[in-house]
Write an enzyme that holds these catalytic residues in place. Structure first.
Site, PDB file in Angstrom:
ATOM      1  N   GLU A 148       0.745  -0.918   0.173  1.00 39.35           N
ATOM      2  CA  GLU A 148       0.015  -0.354   0.426  1.00 39.35           C
ATOM      3  C   GLU A 148       0.779   1.130   0.062  1.00 39.35           C
ATOM      4  O   GLU A 148       0.704   2.076   0.723  1.00 39.35           O
ATOM      5  CB  GLU A 148      -1.246  -0.104   0.858  1.00 39.35           C
ATOM      6  N   GLU A 204      -3.389  -8.879  -0.795  1.00 36.87           N
ATOM      7  CA  GLU A 204      -4.179  -8.779   1.278  1.00 36.87           C
ATOM      8  C   GLU A 204      -5.663  -8.595   0.759  1.00 36.87           C
ATOM      9  O   GLU A 204      -6.687  -8.382  -0.003  1.00 36.87           O
ATOM     10  CB  GLU A 204      -3.779  -7.757   1.736  1.00 36.87           C
TER      11      GLU A 204
END
Ligand code: GAL
Length: 807
Positions: free
Chosen positions: A418, A500
């Site tokens: 991220e 994820e």
């Protein structure tokens, strides 16, 4: 074949197939002094440290603190303090070490470590997750005079992490003594460019360091199989050492290779020996595995030609009540529990793991996505790694890949999680994400081209600078399961991994009804959140998740459906310290785990077990202690059966079977105390039966050790589960009794927990409450052989004791 080598006074014998015996490797964990002090300097050769605490590494000082609402780490960091700690150790080298190279390896220090030897500064290492080595040779006494090493660890600038990091020399330390000609740090690179049933080609690249005038050596490379048999051999004589580091490439062939797989994780070893004439200069062992794997845009992942889903979980590195201090058995237990539900892969979120984790994954048969960073140049927290990015990212990434590239378990490199640079600004004006992604991928590829590179993107849709950089071999999505089906249209011809997923929220043993309405929590970040849950719990019905995630069933149904989806890494396998989304203080650990912080599975564990393993499963929940007349939803996860029948006090509440793509069955029941019983059947024949009884008042303690015999090595652990039961032995599902522990013999208590996210009792000590009926007491060998007796008592309960053995 037995050989005798003579190393300047140290006589060492070795079997060709055994461990290294020429180089001297010592675990350097024992006998350190420690002080927590952010004011004074203790780097000098002579410091009076007699009053400091004695301890053995690995050590995490943060876990010893009390939880503190005002800790600068925040609840995100586990509400435990950082600070500045100093470690010192005095050691004497044998005279045989003159003319030798003396090297020290730190597997990991969190963070900002500085090291001095005899008062000389030998280095600084900021990143808390990469391993590093210093050559101590120029600074050491080898005449019998004691040497001192001082290590300063500075974890005072907070916040520097989005999760609990721990503080200190929290991984192992090793001292290595070699001849001046030796195999370099992480100095072998073993790949298997050709693999088929008949044979495998093994490519071995060896880097040889030269710190003296010797010009020619013999490089002897032997491969041994998992039984220790020699299966291939290559000798290069008179290798010219022209530089300080010389690289030699060899190819060996072995026949009928035994392939490494998740079910049969067969390991081979390369044993490298350097010789000067007949005398041994160095030896070095590299475990490796022989396997092929691939990702396909249409058919997903395959290992050795066999297609299956990557059923992975993300984990942080903390070990619950043991903190960040690495312990091999604690890691092994986590992996055993996860394998038990069918997990076949681990993502080391969001940083390189302890070497022990990869060794365990190699030997237990787990695939690994090995991740480098949680941020690049743009920060997520004021004092995080972005401060060191410019100077350190290349060194850290190189060190990760060099260290980990021989592990057969590692199948994906992730260059980041991220990463803010994925967004390129409103009009795409910031393209730094593209440039950095390419630079990082180039670094990885310069060291290893046998594994695909990914990045975990929480902005998976175009435009995404990292995806657009073209640097990734695998497109990684975090969350966004609604977009998976369209992936082939969004990124035609590309390969996919769900890096994820899920972020469901659960408290073990807590149930919010109705079970068929889903809570997406937090609703907002900017307003205090308790959602009518002043007890700061989340429901274990798989009906609560973060809004960016999904329930467990929602994502798995999608992944299961499409062959091009190679698999997922669920957030998370275990609860971890810090990040107690959706709550704030006093919550201080996560709700995301399939397994709680103490290692007790939540109910959802059995959904995966029913889907991911071949073992017969029937799991009904919740507990059966409610108010008479309550409406209670009863769920069942099952497999290997075509239906399940539920009975309350002998009366059938009906048969159910899973319809469509559903992954559980359920009944809405008006509560009466008594016995709830489920029977799964296939073609009318009983497969499994499960009963849950209404528990009476807490009456007794039951202790059960995961292992009754442990190694008397000062490190091994037994995890003792403490259950509060009624007079008939039924677990009391709400029991929160304060348990007092007493231990005698050759062990000590190193951690206490109960898996409750809001429990503010310390993890250390001799007393701890149970939570929803369960507690955990972690017992460690103290190094001597003998019995270990653990007693547990509580006011008003019949106590218990067990005897374990340290052998
Ligand atoms: C993700 C992030 C994880 C964790 C998780 C919680 O976005 O990558 O580190 O914060 O959210 O849901």
């Amino acid at each position: 074949m037995k050989k005798i080598f003579l190393l300047a006074g140290i006589v060492i014998s070795m079997m060709a197939a055994a461990q290294t015996h020429i180089r001297y490797i010592e675990n350097f964990d024992n006998g350190w002094k420690f002080i927590l002090d952010s004011v004074n300097e203790y780097s000098a050769a002579n410091v009076n440290d007699t009053a400091w605490r004695n301890l053995n590494l690995p050590h995490d000082w943060s876990i010893e603190f009390a939880f503190d609402k005002n800790s600068p780490t925040g609840v995100g960091g586990g509400a435990l303090h950082g600070g500045v700690g100093w470690y010192r150790k005095t050691f004497t080298l044998p005279e045989a070490s003159s003319n030798k190279q003396v090297l020290i390896d730190f597997d990991g220090v969190y963070m900002n470590s500085s090291v001095w030897v005899n008062g000389h500064k030998v280095g600084f290492h900021p990143y808390g997750y990469t391993s590093f080595r210093y050559n101590l040779t120029p600074y050491l006494h080898v005449d019998g005079t004691p040497n001192t090493i001082a290590v300063k660890v500075d974890n005072s600038k907070q916040p520097n992490s989005r999760w609990y990091s721990g503080s200190g020399i929290y991984r192992n330390v090793w001292l290595t003594i070699t001849n001046p000609v030796y195999v370099d740090h992480w100095g072998t690179y073993v790949t298997t460019p050709v693999v088929n049933n008949a044979s495998a080609t093994v490519q071995v690249n060896t880097s040889i360091c030269r710190a003296d005038t010797l010009h020619k050596v013999t490089l002897n490379t032997v491969i041994v199989d998992d039984k220790g048999n020699k299966v291939a051999h290559k000798i290069n004589t008179l290798v010219e050492l022209n530089d300080s580091v010389t690289n030699v490439s060899q190819q060996l062939t072995l026949t009928n290779p035994k392939l490494w797989s998740v079910n049969h994780p067969v390991l081979y070893k390369v044993i490298t020996t350097l010789l000067d004439g007949k005398s041994g200069l160095d030896d070095y062992v590299t475990p490796f595995g022989i396997r092929t794997f691939g990702f396909d845009a249409n058919n997903g992942f395959s290992l050795n030609g066999e297609h299956f889903k990557i059923n992975g979980v993300c984990n942080h590195h903390d070990l619950g009540c043991l903190g960040a201090a690495v312990n091999r058995r604690a890691l092994e237990r986590q992996l055993e529990i996860l394998k038990g539900m069918g997990v076949n892969a681990i993502r080391t979120s969001h940083n390189p793991p302890a070497p022990e984790l990869l060794n365990l994954c190699d030997s237990m048969g787990l695939l690994v996505m090995d991740e480098a960073f949680d941020m690049w140049k743009k920060q997520k927290n004021p004092y995080d790694y972005h401060l060191y990015w410019d100077e350190w990212h290349e060194k850290d990434l190189r060190s990760q890949v060099m260290r980990d590239r021989n592990h057969p378990s590692v199948i994906i490199w992730s260059i980041g999680n991220e990463i803010p640079e994925q967004w390129g600004g409103k009009n795409g004006e910031d393209s730094s994400g593209k440039m950095i992604a390419r630079e990082l991928a180039d670094i990885v590829r310069s060291l290893d081209t046998t594994r695909p590179i990914t990045a975990a993107n929480n902005n998976p849709e175009p435009p995404n600078m990292i995806i657009e950089s073209g640097a990734l071999d695998l497109i990684g999505y975090n969350y966004h399961h609604q977009l998976y089906a369209a992936f082939p249209q969004t990124y035609p011809g590309k390969k996919f991994i769900a890096t994820e997923t899920v972020s469901a929220l659960e408290t073990r043993g807590h149930y919010d009804m109705p079970s068929d309405s889903i809570r997406r929590w937090p609703v907002r970040w900017d307003i205090p959140f308790n959602n009518g849950n002043p007890d700061l719990t989340c429901s274990a019905y798989d009906n609560c998740s973060a809004p960016w995630g999904s329930t467990h069933e929602e994502t798995w149904k999608v992944i299961k459906k499409y062959n091009f989806l190679s698999g997922q890494f669920i957030w998370t396998g275990f609860d971890y310290l810090g990040e107690p989304t959706p709550y704030g203080w006093p919550a201080r650990s996560s709700y995301f785990g399939i397994v709680d912080l103490a290692g007790f599975p939540k109910d959802i564990y059995y959904m995966y077990k029913s889907e991911w393993t071949n073992e017969p499963v029937l799991h009904i929940f919740p507990h059966w202690n409610w108010k008479v007349g309550d409406t209670v939803d009863v769920w069942a996860y099952y497999n290997h059966a075509d239906e399940v029948e539920l009975f309350l006090n002998g009366k059938s509440l009906g048969k159910k079977h899973k319809e469509g793509d559903s992954l559980h069955v359920w009944w809405r029941v008006v509560y009466q105390p008594g016995t709830l019983k489920a029977i799964s059947t296939e073609n009318g024949k009983t497969v499994l039966t499960q009963e849950i009884k209404t528990a009476g008042a807490p009456a007794k303690i039951v202790l059960k050790a995961d292992r009754n015999t442990i190694h008397a090595d000062g490190k091994d652990l037994s995890f003792v589960t403490v259950t509060v039961v009624d007079k008939d032995g039924n677990t009391v599902p709400y029991a929160d009794n304060l348990i007092y522990y007493n231990i005698t013999g050759q062990g000590s208590i190193v951690g206490l927990d109960n898996g409750q996210q809001t429990d503010l009792e310390p993890f250390k000590g001799t007393q701890h409450k149970t939570f929803n009926g369960l507690g955990l007491c972690v017992v460690q060998s103290n190094g001597a052989k003998g019995d270990i007796t653990l007693q547990a008592s509580a006011d008003g309960l019949q106590g218990a004791s067990i005897v374990m053995k340290a052998l």
